[in-house]
Motif scaffolding. Structure first.
Motif, PDB file in Angstrom:
ATOM      1  N   GLU A 121      -9.539 -40.994  -0.801  1.00  0.00           N
ATOM      2  CA  GLU A 121     -10.212 -40.671   0.449  1.00  0.00           C
ATOM      3  C   GLU A 121     -10.028 -39.190   0.771  1.00  0.00           C
ATOM      4  N   VAL A 122     -11.129 -38.512   1.047  1.00  0.00           N
ATOM      5  CA  VAL A 122     -11.125 -37.087   1.376  1.00  0.00           C
ATOM      6  C   VAL A 122     -11.590 -36.928   2.814  1.00  0.00           C
ATOM      7  N   GLN A 123     -10.802 -36.214   3.622  1.00  0.00           N
ATOM      8  CA  GLN A 123     -11.143 -36.036   5.030  1.00  0.00           C
ATOM      9  C   GLN A 123     -11.614 -34.618   5.307  1.00  0.00           C
ATOM     10  N   ASP A 124     -12.690 -34.512   6.053  1.00  0.00           N
ATOM     11  CA  ASP A 124     -13.221 -33.225   6.504  1.00  0.00           C
ATOM     12  C   ASP A 124     -13.427 -33.321   8.005  1.00  0.00           C
ATOM     13  N   GLY A 125     -12.457 -32.789   8.777  1.00  0.00           N
ATOM     14  CA  GLY A 125     -12.522 -32.942  10.221  1.00  0.00           C
ATOM     15  C   GLY A 125     -12.444 -34.410  10.594  1.00  0.00           C
ATOM     16  N   PRO A 126     -13.381 -34.907  11.406  1.00  0.00           N
ATOM     17  CA  PRO A 126     -13.344 -36.313  11.809  1.00  0.00           C
ATOM     18  C   PRO A 126     -13.915 -37.270  10.757  1.00  0.00           C
ATOM     19  N   ASP A 127     -14.515 -36.727   9.719  1.00  0.00           N
ATOM     20  CA  ASP A 127     -15.197 -37.554   8.719  1.00  0.00           C
ATOM     21  C   ASP A 127     -14.278 -37.868   7.538  1.00  0.00           C
ATOM     22  N   ILE A 128     -14.223 -39.130   7.178  1.00  0.00           N
ATOM     23  CA  ILE A 128     -13.435 -39.574   6.025  1.00  0.00           C
ATOM     24  C   ILE A 128     -14.390 -40.140   4.979  1.00  0.00           C
ATOM     25  N   TYR A 129     -14.338 -39.568   3.795  1.00  0.00           N
ATOM     26  CA  TYR A 129     -15.186 -40.009   2.694  1.00  0.00           C
ATOM     27  C   TYR A 129     -14.331 -40.805   1.705  1.00  0.00           C
ATOM     28  N   ARG A 130     -14.565 -42.100   1.665  1.00  0.00           N
ATOM     29  CA  ARG A 130     -13.903 -42.909   0.648  1.00  0.00           C
ATOM     30  C   ARG A 130     -14.742 -42.827  -0.628  1.00  0.00           C
ATOM     31  N   CYS A 131     -14.153 -42.248  -1.661  1.00  0.00           N
ATOM     32  CA  CYS A 131     -14.864 -42.049  -2.921  1.00  0.00           C
ATOM     33  C   CYS A 131     -14.440 -43.137  -3.902  1.00  0.00           C
ATOM     34  N   VAL A 132     -15.303 -44.124  -4.077  1.00  0.00           N
ATOM     35  CA  VAL A 132     -15.048 -45.215  -5.008  1.00  0.00           C
ATOM     36  C   VAL A 132     -15.493 -44.730  -6.381  1.00  0.00           C
ATOM     37  N   LEU A 133     -14.526 -44.420  -7.219  1.00  0.00           N
ATOM     38  CA  LEU A 133     -14.794 -43.688  -8.448  1.00  0.00           C
ATOM     39  C   LEU A 133     -15.488 -44.526  -9.505  1.00  0.00           C
ATOM     40  N   GLY A 134     -16.437 -43.879 -10.197  1.00  0.00           N
ATOM     41  CA  GLY A 134     -17.098 -44.550 -11.313  1.00  0.00           C
ATOM     42  C   GLY A 134     -16.113 -44.878 -12.420  1.00  0.00           C
ATOM     43  N   ASP A 135     -15.079 -44.057 -12.542  1.00  0.00           N
ATOM     44  CA  ASP A 135     -13.986 -44.320 -13.485  1.00  0.00           C
ATOM     45  C   ASP A 135     -12.695 -44.361 -12.672  1.00  0.00           C
ATOM     46  N   GLY A 136     -12.320 -45.569 -12.248  1.00  0.00           N
ATOM     47  CA  GLY A 136     -11.161 -45.735 -11.371  1.00  0.00           C
ATOM     48  C   GLY A 136      -9.862 -45.237 -11.963  1.00  0.00           C
ATOM     49  N   LYS A 137      -9.789 -45.137 -13.286  1.00  0.00           N
ATOM     50  CA  LYS A 137      -8.556 -44.678 -13.939  1.00  0.00           C
ATOM     51  C   LYS A 137      -8.195 -43.259 -13.514  1.00  0.00           C
ATOM     52  N   LEU A 138      -9.190 -42.499 -13.019  1.00  0.00           N
ATOM     53  CA  LEU A 138      -8.937 -41.106 -12.655  1.00  0.00           C
ATOM     54  C   LEU A 138      -8.277 -40.941 -11.285  1.00  0.00           C
ATOM     55  N   ALA A 139      -8.213 -42.008 -10.496  1.00  0.00           N
ATOM     56  CA  ALA A 139      -7.702 -41.887  -9.125  1.00  0.00           C
ATOM     57  C   ALA A 139      -6.306 -41.285  -9.086  1.00  0.00           C
ATOM     58  N   MET A 140      -5.392 -41.788  -9.919  1.00  0.00           N
ATOM     59  CA  MET A 140      -4.016 -41.309  -9.893  1.00  0.00           C
ATOM     60  C   MET A 140      -3.926 -39.858 -10.349  1.00  0.00           C
TER      61      MET A 140
END
Length: 225
Positions: free
Chosen positions: A191-210
């Motif tokens: 999840e990336v936050q920009d001010g009041p907005d939170i973007y949950r990025c559901v990755l096409g390749d979940g292995k990259l999250a960590m």
């Protein structure tokens, strides 16, 4: 004089900040696995390592990334070199071959982090990019809902989010200088936050999250030195 007093005060504050940092680092260095060595508690399903392959994504033997898989629910193994460790019901790992044993999951994770940190510190370009679905919070439903698709990229300075959001093209740069970490789910999203907005990025390749999370932590740590 006044200037000398100000300089002395700044030196005192700097020394105090360093003392606090050292105490904080010591507290964060607490390792639950070392405590478990003393307690020797067993847990129902304590040997189940499913999901850990998303955290321990790099083999500690051959150092290949994203080759670690789970077998029989209790064994982590590398598809590249055959390295394998089996978990017991206390959560400790045991070597299945003739490679060096890594008893604690935390030690394996630290090894991954430190190797990546060395590469970042050496100036290697480790820009990371992945297709993603964007989810935003629906205030009526009070939960994240799909809002668009695109790509997320992390470079040495910022996240770049670009694609289509609510049917409109968009592009956003979010500096990472103040991020010590981010909310995330291994194998799924960050999840990336920009001010009041939170973007949950559901990755096409979940292995990259960590790896995204490790890079954010490392760059924050190095920039604060």
């Amino acid at each position: 004089n006044k200037t000398a007093n100000i300089l002395d005060r700044k030196a005192e504050i700097s020394a105090l900040e360093e003392e606090i940092r050292q105490k904080t680092d010591k507290a964060l260095d607490f390792d639950a696995y070392k405590e478990q060595e003393q307690l020797q508690f067993t847990y129902l399903g304590g040997n189940n390592v499913e999901g850990l392959e998303h955290v321990l994504y790099q083999c500690p033997h051959c150092h290949e990334e994203f080759t670690v898989q789970v077998r029989d629910k209790d064994t982590l193994y590398c598809t590249n070199c055959g390295f394998a460790h089996k978990s017991d019901h206390m959560g400790f790992l045991h070597n299945c071959g003739d490679t060096e044993e890594i008893r604690y999951v935390s030690d394996w994770s630290k090894d991954i982090y430190n190797r990546l940190k060395e590469r970042v510190a050496a100036g290697e370009d480790l820009t990371l990019s992945c297709p993603t679905d964007f989810h935003l919070i629906d205030p009526k439903k009070n939960k994240f809902v799909p809002a668009g698709q695109g790509r997320i990229t992390l470079n040495s300075k910022c996240f770049v989010l670009e694609g289509v959001l609510h049917g409109q093209e968009f592009s956003l740069n979010v500096p990472i200088g103040s991020f010590a970490s981010l909310p995330f789910k291994p194998g799924k999203y960050i999840e990336v936050q920009d001010g009041p907005d939170i973007y949950r990025c559901v990755l096409g390749d979940g292995k990259l999250a960590m790896k995204f999370i490790n890079l954010v932590k490392i760059r924050y740590e190095l920039n604060k030195r």
